[in-house]
Each structure stands twice: as structure tokens, then as C-alpha cells.
Design a protein around this motif. Sequence first.
Motif, PDB file in Angstrom:
ATOM      1  N   ARG A  59       0.935  -1.363  -0.024  1.00  0.00           N
ATOM      2  CA  ARG A  59       0.149   0.094  -0.114  1.00  0.00           C
ATOM      3  C   ARG A  59       1.001   1.208   0.067  1.00  0.00           C
ATOM      4  NH1 ARG A  59      -5.183   0.314   2.205  1.00  0.00           N
ATOM      5  NH2 ARG A  59      -5.967  -1.345   1.130  1.00  0.00           N
ATOM      6  N   THR A  62       1.452   1.569  -3.737  1.00  0.00           N
ATOM      7  CA  THR A  62       0.466   2.037  -4.509  1.00  0.00           C
ATOM      8  C   THR A  62      -0.022   3.440  -4.310  1.00  0.00           C
ATOM      9  OG1 THR A  62      -1.116   0.826  -3.101  1.00  0.00           O
ATOM     10  CG2 THR A  62      -0.336  -0.205  -4.858  1.00  0.00           C
ATOM     11  N   GLY A  66      -0.128   4.411  -7.626  1.00  0.00           N
ATOM     12  CA  GLY A  66      -1.497   3.977  -8.204  1.00  0.00           C
ATOM     13  C   GLY A  66      -1.619   2.500  -8.169  1.00  0.00           C
ATOM     14  N   GLU A  67      -2.876   1.876  -8.730  1.00  0.00           N
ATOM     15  CA  GLU A  67      -3.287   0.582  -8.415  1.00  0.00           C
ATOM     16  C   GLU A  67      -2.301  -0.144  -9.732  1.00  0.00           C
ATOM     17  OE1 GLU A  67      -7.322  -0.248  -7.502  1.00  0.00           O
ATOM     18  OE2 GLU A  67      -7.401   1.569  -8.617  1.00  0.00           O
ATOM     19  N   ARG A 202      -5.752  11.842  -5.582  1.00  0.00           N
ATOM     20  CA  ARG A 202      -5.428  10.607  -6.121  1.00  0.00           C
ATOM     21  C   ARG A 202      -4.717   9.675  -5.333  1.00  0.00           C
ATOM     22  NH1 ARG A 202      -1.861   7.290  -6.567  1.00  0.00           N
ATOM     23  NH2 ARG A 202      -0.349   9.068  -6.832  1.00  0.00           N
ATOM     24  N   ALA A 205      -6.743   8.304  -2.768  1.00  0.00           N
ATOM     25  CA  ALA A 205      -7.663   7.409  -3.092  1.00  0.00           C
ATOM     26  C   ALA A 205      -6.839   6.045  -3.091  1.00  0.00           C
ATOM     27  CB  ALA A 205      -8.081   7.820  -4.431  1.00  0.00           C
ATOM     28  N   ASP A 206      -5.729   5.923  -3.542  1.00  0.00           N
ATOM     29  CA  ASP A 206      -4.893   4.658  -3.881  1.00  0.00           C
ATOM     30  C   ASP A 206      -4.283   4.330  -2.366  1.00  0.00           C
ATOM     31  OD1 ASP A 206      -5.164   3.883  -6.538  1.00  0.00           O
ATOM     32  OD2 ASP A 206      -4.046   5.603  -6.977  1.00  0.00           O
ATOM     33  N   THR A 211     -10.809   3.568  -3.935  1.00  0.00           N
ATOM     34  CA  THR A 211     -10.463   4.049  -5.132  1.00  0.00           C
ATOM     35  C   THR A 211     -11.249   5.004  -5.826  1.00  0.00           C
ATOM     36  OG1 THR A 211     -11.225   1.861  -5.736  1.00  0.00           O
ATOM     37  CG2 THR A 211      -8.845   2.075  -5.494  1.00  0.00           C
ATOM     38  N   LYS A 214     -11.011   8.596  -6.945  1.00  0.00           N
ATOM     39  CA  LYS A 214     -10.263   8.932  -8.068  1.00  0.00           C
ATOM     40  C   LYS A 214     -10.841   9.802  -8.883  1.00  0.00           C
ATOM     41  CE  LYS A 214      -7.667   4.970  -8.445  1.00  0.00           C
ATOM     42  NZ  LYS A 214      -6.627   4.015  -9.024  1.00  0.00           N
ATOM     43  N   GLY A 220      -6.328  11.452 -11.225  1.00  0.00           N
ATOM     44  CA  GLY A 220      -7.088  10.057 -10.873  1.00  0.00           C
ATOM     45  C   GLY A 220      -7.649   9.694 -12.323  1.00  0.00           C
ATOM     46  N   HIS A 223      -5.326   7.949 -14.475  1.00  0.00           N
ATOM     47  CA  HIS A 223      -5.075   6.643 -13.935  1.00  0.00           C
ATOM     48  C   HIS A 223      -6.276   5.644 -14.188  1.00  0.00           C
ATOM     49  CE1 HIS A 223      -1.343   7.077 -11.059  1.00  0.00           C
ATOM     50  NE2 HIS A 223      -2.031   8.289 -11.141  1.00  0.00           N
TER      51      HIS A 223
END
Lengths: 524, 295
Positions: A59, A62, A66-67, A202, A205-206, A211, A214, A220, A223
Amino acid sequence: MTTGTWRLTTLVIRRERLIAPFWMALLAVLAAGQAGRYAQSFPTARSIADFAREMAANRALTAFAGEVHSPTVAGMAVWKNADAIYTVLALIAILTIVRHTRGEEESGRAELVGAGVIGRFAPLTAALVFTAGAMVATGLICALAMISTGFDVTGSLSFGAAITAAGLVFTGVGALAAQLTEGARAAIGLAALVLGVSYLVRFTADGSGLTWLKWLSPQGWSHLVRPYGDDNWAALLPALALAALTAALAYLLAGRRDLGHGLIPQRPGPAGSARLRSPLSLAWRLHRGLLAGWSVGYAVAGLVLGALARSIPEVSRQGASVQEFLRRYTASPEASMTDAYLWLIALSLGYVAALYPLLALLRLRKEELEGRAELLLATPVSRLRWAGGHLFLALAGSALILAVAGLTLGLAAGDPLGVLGGTLVQIPAVWVLAGVGVLAFGLLPRAAAGISWAAFLFVNLFGEVLGPIMGIDYWIAKYVVPFPNLPMVLSGEEFGAGPLLVMTVITIACSGAGLTALKRRALA
Amino acid sequence: MNTAISVQALHKSFGRAHALDGLDLTVRTGEVHGFLGPNGAGKSTTIRILLGLMRATSGRVTLLGGDPWRQATELHRRLAYVPGDVNLWPALTGGEVIDLLGRLRGGLDASRREELLERFELDPRKKAKTYSKGNRQKVALVAAFASDAELLILDEPTSGLDPLMESVFQQCVVEEKQRGRTVLLSSHILSEVESLCDRVSIIRAGRTVESGTLAELRHLTMTRITAELAGPVPELPWAGGLVTEGRRVTFQVADHDLDKAVRRLSETGIVALTSQPPSLEDLFMRHYESEKSAR
Ligand SMILES: Nc1ncnc2c1ncn2[C@@H]1O[C@H](COP(=O)(O)OP(=O)(O)OP(=O)(O)O)[C@@H](O)[C@H]1O
Ligand SMILES: [Mg+2]
């Protein structure tokens, strides 16, 4: 109303012909170079899939990148560098559009142009055409670079479109900010604030796993396009809509206000001042807006990023990539994933804060070029006192913003003093950039702005991004960039003053050399 | 000490371009000295060297008895400067700028400041970015005149002032002179130079071409003669810029040839004759124009 747009556009192109190709190439290298690197490091589908799984579980990472959307070489390359590309391009879009709109008005050149056979909207249109065109070109170049490296065409195109979208949104935001404020610096500040908030949303969110957040952030949206994943083109729609909306508002305002002015009329100020009595007090007047903006921004960032620290889960420490991650950002096996995350945040706050002293010191050059330094230096103020005042505020200001962020980050993360210490150790590393700024201003004044921005980008991109692409080992960065040398006090390392002292000495040496050169050179 | 500024054989080159090419300038203490020359002649460059903002390539420069490059800070305590292109801090008001510059110079006379603001009709509460060019210039002028500097260096200080303000400026300079201050005034406004300056230096292409009182300079120049004659126009070997229209003739002649020329005319018979003393314009045109042929 737009007569002469094409002529103005060619003028803009002429002025950008050296800078624009440079950053376009840089971003293409970031995109495709990373992919090439990963293709070598992970020769089999299995190895890249393992890597993707480890990264997706982390985490702390990310949140920054980001994811993970696609466990392939291309997908992971996008995962690694896309956020940096979106953000850097957005920043470039802001700087470019403001330079050719409000910047031109401020310099008075727009007046010269506006008196010619030029429509009222022509300058804005020319700036928009060029900047938007450059954003499209950058997306295309990045897509082509990916395709020519051998990746999927659709995925490459959607990646290019995501890049362009981030650039376009902030082209519009920058154009609107340029109409709202009265100075170019204020316009850049306002647009950069939007960019910062968008980044934080963003990131949150990640970092938090919420999420859907985003959808509230322009970066976001890029992404959410998920290149090489399911290529979700619909996520481009809000970006295009916002870009169009902000541009339209910019036109609306441009049609209503007078050249050179903002929307808020000037009020009369004090008839005199007893407080302005030294070059330092003047420098304070000139810097306090910038400092206030950064302090507020950093306080908020600290709060948001600190709150996330509580939700960083532990992961298995078996995989090679996780091991490498821990090797970079922790100094003891006892350090938790949260510790690693907090150190990463403290480092990032330092990396970004490195811009502050550079911006503050570039004021010196602006004062010189615009003749205000001449006015000041014809009084008994020595060059040393003049530049020294700005340098002092650049150093003290960067220390202050880091302290502010350290406090809010620590409070939100539940360890006020420890975390504060972790951000305060960044100060000497940030100061090194101040030294570079002074050195450039004293020795190579004409190139000072270029050198400052290049130094900032280099420090930010070298260790984590450019170095790996060029095949330079991460640990080489230690010899080139100050930050990796800092004691990782938040993730298990004992505090050691050694590196901090070395950085302080470097700062003093560079500043001393820069100031000496300033004393000897002619003023513009 | 009776020379405020002394410059000898001053050279300044920017790369291959020679902005100053052996310039000489002497400003005596207590005088108002006009500093003239066509655009690009090197006036501002000289002033920037005098202020220690630039370093001379070679030559001797003495300002108030010191070296302007090495002793810049000390010397600046004793002078005030008004640039030709005044740029102010956009966020400060005019009053704040005046106070700042005054304090940096070691204090300014508050009552004089008020008086000057009134005479120049300047609103000190406006933000600098909203001032017109003339008003920005007034800010710098008020700051300079309200200081107790012994030397004022003014680089085209009135290029943006209206005629009314121009006359206020001239009064101020006269007052400064009465107080015993020295003024170096670079200007393109000849009436201003004529009414204010004790001595002038004219430079061209980085070199001093003329220096002295206006009376001395006038002496070096030509008288313009227009005559209507009784017969055909005779040979006039001393005449410059000769124009003949039938029996009318217009020409210029140097003072030492004036007598010979008028005799030759009267041999033919003079019906009408006007002679104009050399105007300042003529004086400058001569120097300014010859630059064109020099290049
Ligand atoms: N920094 C510089 N680099 C190169 N050339 C310069 C520089 N500053 C001045 N010059 C050149 O030096 C010459 C003298 O310029 P200067 O500004 O002193 O003229 P000036 O007499 O003040 O003219 P004006 O009446 O237009 O104000 C010009 O040819 C100018 O182009
Ligand atoms: Mg000049």
C-alpha cells in the motif's frame, strides 16, 4: 476577434523550439525507457506477474504510483512512471500556458502585440493552440515510443491519451488561473494548488483503498484509463470536459477584463511604511505570499498523508521486490510497513520542498532583469546584503514549510515528535538546492532559471526514475543526489549528523561561491 | 574637492561590441552637468559604471573621490539615482517605495517628502503596478529629491513627465543646485538642458565629442543666413548647406567666416537679410547627424 492567431502561434513555437522538444523527449524516455528496463529485469511472464503481485500488495507504494492494472511488462512500466509523467506534464502545461498569457501581459510585450492587427482573443488562442498541441504531441510520442518498443497498440494509444488528458486539463486550469490573477507567479501558484490538491486526492484514493475517490481528481482520471488493462476510454471524458470548461471560462473572462488586469480591482494601500527599512524586510514582503501558500499546502498535505499512515497494512516480506523496497526505505528489520511509508512521505515532502528555495532565489534574477535591483543597489545596499536577504528567506522558508508539514503529518499519524524529526532531517538536503540556485545566479545568471528547474527535475527523477532507466544502480544516486544519504530516522536508523553536516557544508560552499561571483560580475 | 565625477579614457566592451570607446567626463562639484548623446551613445552604460553596477573594461573613474566599483556601498550613501526606466515592486505602494529607498539611503526629510508629493501631484497610496510611466518616474524623483544626497545622478528622468511636471522638475533641480548639490543629468530634452545645465558633455559612439558651457559650445557652431540679393548669387566657398532659389540664398557659415561671407553678399547688393544664431538644436543635430556618416 482572433485575427493574427496563426502569426502569434508561430511566435510561440519559435520561443519554445528548444525547451518543448526537450521535455517531450524526457517524458518519452520516462515512458518507454522504464518498459525497456523491466523487459530485461523480468524476462518471463511469471517473474513480472510475481513482481506485480508484490507491488500491488504494498500500500505504501501503490499510494505513490497507483493501482496495478496489468501484470505485464508494459502495465508495470506504466504503473511505475505514469503518475510522475502525468504530474510533470501537468506542471509543464501550467508553466507554458501562463508564460504565454499572463507572463506576456506582465512584461508589457502583450501590449505591443495587442496594438497590432491582432484580435482580442488571439494571444489566448495562440497560447492554447500551442500548449494543447504540445500535450497531444507528447501523448503521441509516448504512445509511439511504447509501440516501437513492441507493446500492444491499443494499450499504448490509451496510455498516450491518458498522458494528453492530464496535460489538457491543466492547460485549461492554467489558462483560467492566468485570467483570474494579476501576476504570472500568482497564476502559477493558483494552478499548482489545484494540481497539488488533485495529486493528494489521487494519492489518498490509492493509499486508503477508497479508489472511487479517484473520480474526483484530474490525475485520477488518467489513472482510471488503465492502459494495458481494460483501456477504459470513458475516463477521458471528464478530463476533456473540464479542459473545455476551463478554457471556455478563460475566454469569457478574457473578453471582460482589461489587458494587464485581473478581476479584482486594486484598492489603495498605505501611504508610507516605517517597517520597510532593510533589504531583508523588502525581501520578506516579496516572499511572504509564496511562503504562506507553501505552508498552507504543506500543512494540508501533512494532515492527509499522515491520516493514511494508520491504514497501511503489513505485507509478507518474502518477495525480492519487497526486499529491495525495504532495503531502500528502511534501515532495520524491525521497521514496519507504516514506518517505511512515513519515511517515504518525509522524503517526498523533502523532494518537493526542494523547489521552494529555487523559486525563492529565482526572484533575485527577476529583480535584476526588471531593473528593481538597480534601484536598490544604487542605495548603500551591498550586493551581498541584497542577495543574502533572499538567500536567508529561501533557507528559513524551506525549513519552515518542512517543520509545518512535519507537525501536521506527525499529529495525524499519531507520533508528533518522531515524525517531525523525520521531516526536519530533510532540511539540509533541500538547502543543497538553495546552494545550487545561488551558484547559478552568481556564476551563470542567464541560465539560472534553466539550471534551477533542471536541478529540481534531476534530483526528483534521478534516483527513482531516470537512474534505473539508464541502468544506473539506485545506490549510485547516493553520490549524486542528497536525499538518499539522509539517516532514515523514521524507519529504524539512528540519527547521525554526518551527512547533514556534509550537506550544510556543500550549501555554504556553493552559496559562498555564488555570492562571490555575484560580487564580481556586471549586473544586467 | 571640486570634482564630483572624473572619468578618463573609459572603455567598456560587451563581447566584441564597444559601448564606450575612450569616454571622458568631468563634473565639478555644485554644477548641473548635462550628459547628451544620441540613442545608444553610451550614456546609461557610463552611469551604470559610475554606480558600480558594471565594471569598466579600462580607464580611470573617480566618483566623489572614490572608486565606484570597489567602494560602491560607501559612495552610494552620498548619492541618489533615478533610472530612465523606473521599475517598481508591483505590490508596494508608491509611498512605501519612497520610504524604503529613503531609509536605505539613511533617512529622508519627512516634510520635504510631503512637499514633493504635493508638487508632483503624486498619490502615494496607489500600488506601483497601477502607476503610469510618468508616475513611476515621479516616485523615484521624490525619493531622490527628498534624500540628503550630495550628488544626484538622473538618467533621462523626465522622459515620461507632462509639461507641467517637467517644470516642477526643473524647479526642483534649481533648488538642489542652490543647496550646493551636484547633478548629472542625462537628457534628450534640449530646453531642459538649456535652462538647467551649467556645462554639458556630448558623447557619440562611446566617445566625448564636445564638453563645456553652452556658450562655449555655441561658439563652435554655425550661423544661419538667409538673404535676398539685388543680383545673381555669388560664389560662397565658406557656406555650408547652400540653397539658392533665384536671388534668394540660405546657407550656414562658421563664425570666423561670417565677415567674409557677408562682404561677398553686399558686393552684389543685399535687399533683405536675416541671420539666426545657432540654436541648441543645430548644435546637437550637427553632432548627432555626423554619427550617421561616421557609421
Ligand atoms: N548588457 C549589454 N550587452 C550588450 N550591449 C549592451 C549592453 N548594454 C548596453 N549595450 C550597448 O551599449 C551601447 C550603449 O548603450 P546605452 O544604453 O549606454 O546608450 P544610451 O546612450 O543610454 O542610449 P539612450 O539614449 O537610448 O538611452 C548600445 O549600443 C547598447 O546596445
Ligand atoms: Mg539610456
